[in-house]
Structure formats: structure tokens, C-alpha cells
Write an enzyme that holds these catalytic residues in place. Structure first.
Site, short mmCIF file in Angstrom:
data_model
loop_
_atom_site.label_atom_id
_atom_site.label_comp_id
_atom_site.label_asym_id
_atom_site.label_seq_id
_atom_site.Cartn_x
_atom_site.Cartn_y
_atom_site.Cartn_z
N LYS A 153 -22.61 1.82 25.41
CA LYS A 153 -21.89 3.09 25.58
C LYS A 153 -21.39 3.64 24.24
CE LYS A 153 -19.44 0.85 28.68
NZ LYS A 153 -20.31 -0.29 28.96
N ILE A 154 -20.72 2.79 23.45
CA ILE A 154 -20.14 3.28 22.20
C ILE A 154 -21.24 3.54 21.16
CG2 ILE A 154 -18.59 2.70 20.28
CD1 ILE A 154 -16.94 1.03 22.35
N ASP A 173 -30.89 -3.83 19.36
CA ASP A 173 -30.14 -4.31 20.52
C ASP A 173 -30.89 -5.51 21.07
OD1 ASP A 173 -29.01 -4.52 23.30
OD2 ASP A 173 -27.96 -2.71 22.67
N CYS A 201 -21.93 -4.13 19.10
CA CYS A 201 -22.34 -5.14 20.08
C CYS A 201 -21.14 -6.05 20.36
CB CYS A 201 -23.52 -5.95 19.56
SG CYS A 201 -23.17 -6.77 18.01
N PRO A 202 -21.16 -6.77 21.48
CA PRO A 202 -20.02 -7.65 21.77
C PRO A 202 -20.03 -8.88 20.86
CG PRO A 202 -21.70 -7.89 23.46
CD PRO A 202 -22.18 -6.82 22.54
N THR A 228 -16.29 -1.58 14.13
CA THR A 228 -15.23 -1.21 15.09
C THR A 228 -15.39 -2.06 16.35
OG1 THR A 228 -16.62 0.55 15.96
CG2 THR A 228 -14.97 1.19 14.32
N SER A 229 -16.16 -3.15 16.26
CA SER A 229 -16.43 -3.93 17.46
C SER A 229 -15.49 -5.13 17.58
CB SER A 229 -17.89 -4.36 17.48
OG SER A 229 -18.17 -4.99 18.70
N ARG A 230 -15.84 -6.23 16.95
CA ARG A 230 -14.96 -7.39 16.89
C ARG A 230 -15.08 -8.00 15.51
NH1 ARG A 230 -12.74 -5.49 20.58
NH2 ARG A 230 -12.35 -6.33 22.65
N ASP A 254 -12.20 -1.72 11.53
CA ASP A 254 -11.08 -1.53 12.45
C ASP A 254 -10.68 -2.88 13.05
OD1 ASP A 254 -9.25 0.13 13.98
OD2 ASP A 254 -10.47 -0.38 15.74
N GLU A 259 -7.51 -11.25 12.94
CA GLU A 259 -6.54 -10.18 13.17
C GLU A 259 -5.40 -10.56 14.11
OE1 GLU A 259 -9.25 -7.21 14.94
OE2 GLU A 259 -8.11 -7.40 16.80
N HIS A 291 -7.15 -2.16 14.43
CA HIS A 291 -7.71 -2.15 15.79
C HIS A 291 -7.17 -0.93 16.57
CE1 HIS A 291 -9.82 -5.03 18.74
NE2 HIS A 291 -9.88 -3.81 19.23
P1 NAD Z 1 -21.57 -2.04 25.99
O1 NAD Z 1 -21.59 -3.26 26.84
O2 NAD Z 1 -21.77 -0.71 26.63
O3 NAD Z 1 -22.68 -2.18 24.84
C1 NAD Z 1 -22.89 -3.35 24.11
C2 NAD Z 1 -24.34 -3.37 23.66
O4 NAD Z 1 -24.53 -4.52 22.83
C3 NAD Z 1 -25.33 -3.49 24.84
O5 NAD Z 1 -26.36 -2.52 24.72
C4 NAD Z 1 -25.88 -4.90 24.69
O6 NAD Z 1 -27.22 -5.02 25.13
C5 NAD Z 1 -25.76 -5.10 23.19
N1 NAD Z 1 -25.83 -6.50 22.78
C6 NAD Z 1 -25.43 -7.60 23.50
N2 NAD Z 1 -25.70 -8.71 22.78
C7 NAD Z 1 -26.25 -8.30 21.62
C8 NAD Z 1 -26.76 -8.98 20.47
N3 NAD Z 1 -26.76 -10.33 20.41
N4 NAD Z 1 -27.26 -8.25 19.46
C9 NAD Z 1 -27.30 -6.89 19.54
N5 NAD Z 1 -26.86 -6.19 20.59
C10 NAD Z 1 -26.34 -6.89 21.62
O7 NAD Z 1 -20.21 -2.10 25.18
P2 NAD Z 1 -19.44 -0.89 24.48
O8 NAD Z 1 -18.50 -0.28 25.44
O9 NAD Z 1 -20.42 -0.03 23.76
O10 NAD Z 1 -18.53 -1.68 23.43
C11 NAD Z 1 -19.11 -2.37 22.33
C12 NAD Z 1 -18.05 -3.27 21.70
O11 NAD Z 1 -17.04 -2.45 21.11
C13 NAD Z 1 -17.28 -4.15 22.71
O12 NAD Z 1 -17.95 -5.38 22.93
C14 NAD Z 1 -15.94 -4.35 22.04
O13 NAD Z 1 -15.97 -5.56 21.35
C15 NAD Z 1 -15.85 -3.21 21.03
N6 NAD Z 1 -14.70 -2.30 21.29
C16 NAD Z 1 -13.82 -2.09 20.29
C17 NAD Z 1 -12.75 -1.21 20.48
C18 NAD Z 1 -11.76 -0.92 19.38
O14 NAD Z 1 -10.68 -0.37 19.64
N7 NAD Z 1 -12.05 -1.23 18.13
C19 NAD Z 1 -12.59 -0.60 21.71
C20 NAD Z 1 -13.53 -0.83 22.72
C21 NAD Z 1 -14.59 -1.69 22.50
#
Ligand code: NAD
Length: 343
Positions: A153-154, A173, A201-202, A228-230, A254, A259, A291
Site C-alpha cells: 500500500k505505502i 518485492d 517492506c515489513p 520509513t518502514s522499520r 523515520d 529506537e 517515527h
Molecule cells: P503492505 O503489507 O501493504 O506492503 C508490504 C509489501 O512488502 C508487500 O507488497 C509485500 O509483498 C512486501 N514484502 C514482504 N516481504 C518482503 C521482502 N522480504 N522483500 C521485499 N518485499 C517484501 O504494508 P504497507 O502498509 O505498505 O507498510 C509497509 C511497512 O511500512 C510496514 O511493514 C511498516 O513496517 C511500515 N510503516 C511505517 C510507518 C511509520 O510511521 N513510519 C507507518 C505505517 C507502516
């Protein structure tokens, strides 16, 4: 319904209090994070509500279970802080899978633009009546290649934004979406060809330290990294080395792998013990936010609404909504697919 709400911040309360009033939920707000030591605060509560840096490991789950807590409601999307297998069969865990992918994607672009156009430096300079432009030269994003790791999604919203800037987009991906109209490449190709790399990605065992001493050698010289992920997607010590070796020209973060001990709290006037964090903050080409990518009015409203809906669904129907996957191993015959419940 009584819910122990851990790691409470001022901005959390209005939305949850409003929803609580409407649906007869009593939120007990605690500023402390959920840990083995604080789990006892949930005594007398039916559920706990937690955020990204609360600890939901086996020991904490055991304590909550002993207290009679039936549900852990994450008010976030990522759940790398939960021992999902320890929860299986004991306590249901629900999350907010999406609340505003725009909030996070737009923050990623804000960080990138700040870095590339030196906005953070210009802002401080002008406030000091220093109107010189020396050292503020940036570059056009138009025509540059951005590599996006994780096209959920993001990631996809971020890709749309980058396309609006006229950037060439490469995507990687683990589970590519053939209908997304994206140019998927191998991770090594993305690392080699991208001027900017953004991680969406997560955090999993597989993605832990995706950027490390070895993979940094594969990056295009002068690359900008955006995370901005983890935090733990990037080995922070290796990042410092990569910056010092001039392989990475800038990092916009972020999130940070350690953290949980510092983010969301005010340490001004204190000595922070984390030398890697201190080093990162001291570097002129590192921009760090605490974050906050999720932090928009729209996202907060959606988080409160979905969390309350998740809690109500569980206690009113017994069938959890937005329950995460416990990876119970029964892939061939997923019980949730059959009965709507994992246990
Ligand atoms: P999502 O589940 O919609 O998308 C994650 C994508 O990562 C999927 O397409 C999945 O197939 C892919 N993926 C899974 N394993 C992978 C790998 N080993 N290598 C590459 N790609 C892989 O999630 P989202 O809503 O887009 O969120 C993504 C991440 O953003 C979350 O996991 C979360 O950690 C982070 N996040 C951060 C904040 C923030 O405030 N900084 C807020 C929300 C989410």
C-alpha cells in the site's frame, strides 16, 4: 469493556476517548510501554492496546494471559514486536492493516526533498538572517532512478508520487504484483541502478539488515537511502560506515533499529547513551525524524476507528477482524479460511 492503553501520547487520547464514549469502552491510559514489568497494569482489563515499540514477546503474552486478557489490539500496521507463535492459541492479536498509506509515503517524499534541496539548512540559515546560498546546491529528482523495496500500500503510493516528479521507478518485492504495472527487478539490480532507494517492506527475519556491510558495496555511489518502514531493515553501524566511505550520500530515516529506548520521548538536556544514534544525528547528510511518518489527522482518526472496531468485533461477535497471521504452520488447511477464527 476495559482496555489498558500502553505508550499513550497526548495525540492518542482524543480519538480513542471519543470512540470509547460512543461504544461503552473504558480506556485506561498508561504512559509507560508494555513490557514484562508493566504487564501487571492490565489487571482487570479485557484487552490491551499497544503501539510499535511495546514489547509483546512470549513472557509478556504469558503474563497477560494469566491476567485474563483476551485481546491485544495493535494500533499500527507492522507487528514485528509481537511473538505471533507465542500468542497462538492464547491471546488473539489484531492490527490496523491500513490507515493512511498517504501519510507515510508523503513523509518519505518530504524527507527526500528536504535532504536533496537542503531545506533543513536553509530554514535555520534564514532564521539567522544568513541569506547566503553557498552549500545549498541540490539536484533535480526529475529523470533520476528511484528503487522501491516493497510495493504494498505505502510503496505504491510512494511510486505514484515519484512518477509525478518524473522519476524512473524500479521495484522489488518478494511477492511481485503482476497487475501493478511496475518494472520489477532483482534486488541487486535495484541496488546497483538506483539514485534513491526507499524501503516499504515489513521487518521480517528475511529483511532484517537488508542493508548491511556487504549489500552497501552493491549500491550505486552517491545513493540516498530512505527508510520509513522499520529501523532494523538497515544495520545502523554499517550505514555510518557507508556514509563515511562516501558510498551513501544521504540517509533519510523515520525509523532506527534501536529506537524503542529513545523515540517518542524528550531527551533534550540529557546525554543519550547510543553512540551510533548520536553519530547519525551528527552527520550533516542524515535527516532523522522520530517515527512520525504516520502522524496525520486522517491517520489518527482511522487508527482509532479501526482499533475500536477491531475490539468491538472480537468481544461482540467472537470473530476477530484484522487478526494477524500466527504462522501456525497449518498452511494446507488454514482454519481461519474455514471458520473465520484461528483458534
Ligand atoms: P503492505 O503489507 O501493504 O506492503 C508490504 C509489501 O512488502 C508487500 O507488497 C509485500 O509483498 C512486501 N514484502 C514482504 N516481504 C518482503 C521482502 N522480504 N522483500 C521485499 N518485499 C517484501 O504494508 P504497507 O502498509 O505498505 O507498510 C509497509 C511497512 O511500512 C510496514 O511493514 C511498516 O513496517 C511500515 N510503516 C511505517 C510507518 C511509520 O510511521 N513510519 C507507518 C505505517 C507502516
Amino acid at each position: 469493556m476495559r482496555i489498558a492503553f500502553f505508550d499513550t501520547k497526548d495525540y492518542d487520547k482524543p480519538g480513542f476517548l471519543k470512540a470509547g464514549e460512543k461504544y461503552g469502552m473504558e480506556f485506561r491510559f498508561f504512559e509507560t510501554k508494555l513490557t514484562e514489568d508493566t504487564a501487571a497494569l492490565a489487571a482487570g482489563c479485557d484487552a490491551v492496546c499497544v503501539f510499535v515499540n511495546d514489547t509483546v514477546n512470549a513472557a509478556v503474552l504469558e503474563r497477560l494471559y494469566a491476567l485474563g486478557v483476551k485481546l491485544v489490539a495493535l494500533r499500527c500496521a507492522g507487528y514485528n514486536n509481537v511473538d505471533v507463535q507465542a500468542a497462538f492459541g492464547k491471546i488473539h492479536v489484531v492490527r490496523v492493516p491500513a490507515y493512511s498509506p498517504y501519510a507515510v509515503a508523503e513523509h518519505a517524499m518530504a524527507l527526500l526533498l528536504t535532504s536533496v534541496r537542503r531545506i533543513h539548512k536553509a530554514y535555520n540559515r534564514v532564521r539567522d538572517f544568513n541569506f547566503s546560498l553557498n552549500g545549498l546546491t541540490g539536484f533535480d529528482l526529475h529523470g533520476k532512478t528511484v528503487g522501491v523495496v516493497g510495493t504494498g500500500k505505502i510503496g505504491r503510493v510512494f511510486i505514484d508520487i515519484c512518477r509525478g516528479f518524473g522519476m524512473r521507478v524500479l521495484a522489488y518485492d518478494k511477492f511481485p504484483n503482476p497487475d501493478a504495472g511496475l518494472d520489477y527487478v532483482e534486488l541487486d539490480t535495484l541496488f546497483r541502478e538506483s539514485d534513491v532507494i526507499s524501503f516499504h517492506c515489513p521487518l521480517t527475519e528475511e529483511t532484517y539488515h537488508l542493508v548491511n556491510g556487504e549489500s552497501i558495496r552493491k549500491l550505486k555511489k552517491g545513493v540516498i537511502l530512505l527508510n520509513t518502514s522499520r529501523g532494523a531493515l538497515i544495520d545502523a553501524a554499517a550505514l555510518v560506515t557507508g556514509i563515511k566511505e562516501r558510498i551513501i550520500s544521504a540517509a533519510c530515516l523515520d525509523v532506527y533499529e534501536e529506537e524503542s529506548d529513545v523515540f517518542f520521548r524528550d531527551f533534550s538536556g540529557h546525554i543519550v547513551d547510543d553512540d551510533t544514534l548520536a553519530r547519525l544525528i551528527s552527520l550533516p547528510n542524515v535527516i532523522l525524524t522520530s517515527h512520525q511518518a504516520f502522524l496525520t489527522n486522517e491517520a489518527l482518526e482511522n487508527i482509532a476507528e479501526t482499533t475500536v472496531k477491531n475490539i468491538r468485533a472480537f468481544f461482540e461477535t467472537g470473530v476477530p477482524e484484522n487478526e494477524l497471521c500466527y504462522r501456525c504452520g497449518r498452511i494446507e488447511e488454514c482454519r481461519r479460511d474455514r471458520s473465520g477464527k484461528c483458534f
